[in-house]
Design a protein around this motif. Structure first.
Motif, mmCIF file in Angstrom:
data_model
loop_
_atom_site.group_PDB
_atom_site.id
_atom_site.type_symbol
_atom_site.label_atom_id
_atom_site.label_comp_id
_atom_site.label_asym_id
_atom_site.label_seq_id
_atom_site.Cartn_x
_atom_site.Cartn_y
_atom_site.Cartn_z
ATOM 1 N N UNK A 287 0.764 -1.234 -0.096
ATOM 2 C CA UNK A 287 -0.107 0.027 -0.015
ATOM 3 C C UNK A 287 0.876 1.124 -0.061
ATOM 4 N N UNK A 288 0.465 2.513 -0.539
ATOM 5 C CA UNK A 288 0.939 3.539 -0.660
ATOM 6 C C UNK A 288 0.595 4.679 0.286
ATOM 7 N N UNK A 289 -0.349 4.381 1.002
ATOM 8 C CA UNK A 289 -1.098 5.420 2.045
ATOM 9 C C UNK A 289 -1.710 4.541 2.903
ATOM 10 N N UNK A 290 -1.738 5.209 4.248
ATOM 11 C CA UNK A 290 -2.614 4.525 5.200
ATOM 12 C C UNK A 290 -3.192 5.652 6.250
ATOM 13 N N UNK A 291 -4.440 5.575 6.379
ATOM 14 C CA UNK A 291 -5.035 6.655 7.417
ATOM 15 C C UNK A 291 -5.834 6.019 8.296
ATOM 16 N N UNK A 292 -6.106 6.593 9.562
ATOM 17 C CA UNK A 292 -7.135 6.186 10.518
ATOM 18 C C UNK A 292 -7.825 7.394 10.786
ATOM 19 N N UNK A 293 -9.362 6.873 10.976
ATOM 20 C CA UNK A 293 -10.040 7.852 11.704
ATOM 21 C C UNK A 293 -11.115 7.269 12.675
ATOM 22 N N UNK A 294 -11.447 8.103 13.649
ATOM 23 C CA UNK A 294 -12.482 7.718 14.729
ATOM 24 C C UNK A 294 -13.823 7.800 14.421
ATOM 25 N N UNK A 295 -14.859 7.094 14.641
ATOM 26 C CA UNK A 295 -16.027 7.237 14.467
ATOM 27 C C UNK A 295 -16.479 8.444 15.487
ATOM 28 N N UNK A 296 -17.239 9.379 14.813
ATOM 29 C CA UNK A 296 -17.946 10.674 15.549
ATOM 30 C C UNK A 296 -19.247 10.247 16.198
ATOM 31 N N UNK A 297 -19.499 11.100 16.844
ATOM 32 C CA UNK A 297 -20.970 11.059 17.808
ATOM 33 C C UNK A 297 -22.071 10.750 16.713
ATOM 34 N N UNK A 298 -21.809 11.222 15.312
ATOM 35 C CA UNK A 298 -22.728 11.232 14.493
ATOM 36 C C UNK A 298 -22.816 9.602 13.948
ATOM 37 N N UNK A 299 -21.775 9.214 13.878
ATOM 38 C CA UNK A 299 -21.751 7.812 13.289
ATOM 39 C C UNK A 299 -22.533 6.802 14.442
ATOM 40 N N UNK A 300 -22.248 7.186 15.738
ATOM 41 C CA UNK A 300 -22.934 6.429 16.831
ATOM 42 C C UNK A 300 -24.322 6.579 16.745
ATOM 43 N N UNK A 301 -24.514 7.904 16.566
ATOM 44 C CA UNK A 301 -26.089 8.000 16.612
ATOM 45 C C UNK A 301 -26.971 7.352 15.557
ATOM 46 N N UNK A 302 -26.194 7.336 14.213
ATOM 47 C CA UNK A 302 -26.992 6.571 13.206
ATOM 48 C C UNK A 302 -26.814 5.469 13.347
ATOM 49 N N UNK A 303 -25.983 4.575 14.172
ATOM 50 C CA UNK A 303 -26.006 3.340 14.354
ATOM 51 C C UNK A 303 -27.100 3.015 15.354
ATOM 52 N N UNK A 304 -27.173 4.065 16.122
ATOM 53 C CA UNK A 304 -28.371 3.544 17.216
ATOM 54 C C UNK A 304 -29.925 3.724 16.828
ATOM 55 N N UNK A 305 -29.960 4.901 15.816
ATOM 56 C CA UNK A 305 -31.438 5.186 15.659
ATOM 57 C C UNK A 305 -31.666 5.112 14.254
ATOM 58 N N UNK A 306 -30.558 4.441 13.200
ATOM 59 C CA UNK A 306 -30.658 4.600 12.062
ATOM 60 C C UNK A 306 -30.858 6.023 11.383
ATOM 61 N N UNK A 307 -30.677 6.052 10.096
ATOM 62 C CA UNK A 307 -30.537 7.467 9.434
ATOM 63 C C UNK A 307 -31.831 8.041 9.180
ATOM 64 N N UNK A 308 -32.750 7.624 9.825
ATOM 65 C CA UNK A 308 -34.069 8.318 9.614
ATOM 66 C C UNK A 308 -34.920 8.085 8.139
ATOM 67 N N UNK A 309 -34.179 6.848 7.529
ATOM 68 C CA UNK A 309 -34.713 6.670 6.307
ATOM 69 C C UNK A 309 -35.794 5.636 6.375
#
Length: 309
Positions: A287-309
């Motif tokens: 691989x030529x590049x590697x990045x990490x990201x943490x889930x935000x509160x928004x990601x957590x919220x969507x996983x709890x209640x769905x995205x409203x769809x």
């Protein structure tokens, strides 16, 4: 532990139509905390606030504010509460000074011009004190609503969608003002659509869905428990599929075959990354590049209640 400033027990609200707006909500709110209530439209956030503030009667359950029952000891309970509603409702032809001073009088408080002056200065409304409400911008009108809510020196402040329709600059100013109020000992409960606002401001997060309080948690604990991290690997050469032996793991390949994404629980699986990288390397996947990201509160919220769809 000291008594909670607000204690809610078995609170339900069913309207005559049969619609159940709140279902057996139990919640203690501690003095001096900032609690953010998150939830989709119609989840019951405003109903909950309206009951605590004595605007809507509960069907079942009790609410105490500072030890006073909101139904049986309404005046004492309500005098501890300041409410900033969603709607910009103020007497358009009154001046700012008159409106805020009048609000204080409604709660039976003696006039205190020095206190009103301080509130207006804190909210950068002092130079508008003689302006009529109708002459003010939307952002200034919202500040007037906050000034009115603070006019009788409440111990608890409710902010119902405080920054809906407010520009980013004013939103940041309001966040700063909320922090100052909290430092002065005010307990703040805010409902918000802006999950960034909850992430920025709150000590605890409550999530309401379909009238039920599905979770109340310290913000940092919530993000620790429900958060995940993603490791993204930009590949040197395209892959046609996730490598054999990795199927069913938390490894996903982008549609164009150039990016591998590994999702992991940052608390449990840190060691798994070095194993993953060495295994990929053994198989000749570079691989030529590697990045990490943490889930935000928004990601957590969507996983709890769905995205409203």
């Amino acid at each position: 532990m000291q008594q909670p400033i607000i204690s809610i027990s078995g609170l339900s609200k069913t309207y005559d139509s049969g619609f159940s707006a709140l279902k057996t909500v139990d919640l203690d709110i501690q003095r001096g905390e900032i609690l953010a209530l998150l939830g989709p439209n119609g989840a019951g956030k405003t109903t909950l606030i309206s009951i605590i503030c004595g605007i809507v009667n509960p069907t079942e359950g009790t609410v105490k504010v500072g030890g006073h029952d909101i139904v049986h000891d309404y005046r004492a309970a309500r005098s501890l509460i300041g409410l900033v509603p969603q709607e910009l409702t103020t007497d358009a032809f009154e001046t700012v000074w008159a409106t805020v001073t009048h609000s204080r009088g409604l709660f039976g408080k003696k006039p205190d011009p020095a206190y009103i002056e301080k509130v207006l200065k804190d909210l950068t409304l002092w130079d508008k004190k003689d302006s009529k409400i109708i002459q003010l911008s939307g952002g200034m009108k919202r500040r007037v609503l906050i000034a009115k809510a603070l006019s009788h020196e409440p111990e608890v402040l409710f902010l119902d969608e405080p920054t809906a329709g407010v520009d980013v600059e004013l939103r940041k100013e309001m966040w700063e003002m909320v922090r100052q109020l909290r430092q002065a000992g005010t307990t703040i409960i805010l409902t918000t659509h802006y999950i960034a606002e909850a992430e920025e401001m709150a000590d605890r997060i409550g999530v309401i869905q379909k009238g039920e309080l599905i979770l109340v948690e310290e913000k940092h604990e919530l993000m620790r428990k429900l958060g995940s991290k993603q490791l993204t690997l930009a590949l040197q050469e395209k892959l046609d599929a996730v490598p054999d032996g990795f199927n069913g793991s938390k490894l996903e390949l982008s549609e164009d075959g150039t990016v591998l994404t590994y999702t992991y629980d940052s608390n449990k699986e840190r060691a798994g990354i070095s194993d993953l990288l060495s295994e990929l390397s053994n198989r000749g996947i570079r691989f030529k590049d590697l990045q990490t990201r943490e889930s935000s509160l928004e990601d957590i919220f969507v996983s709890l209640v769905g995205d409203g769809k």
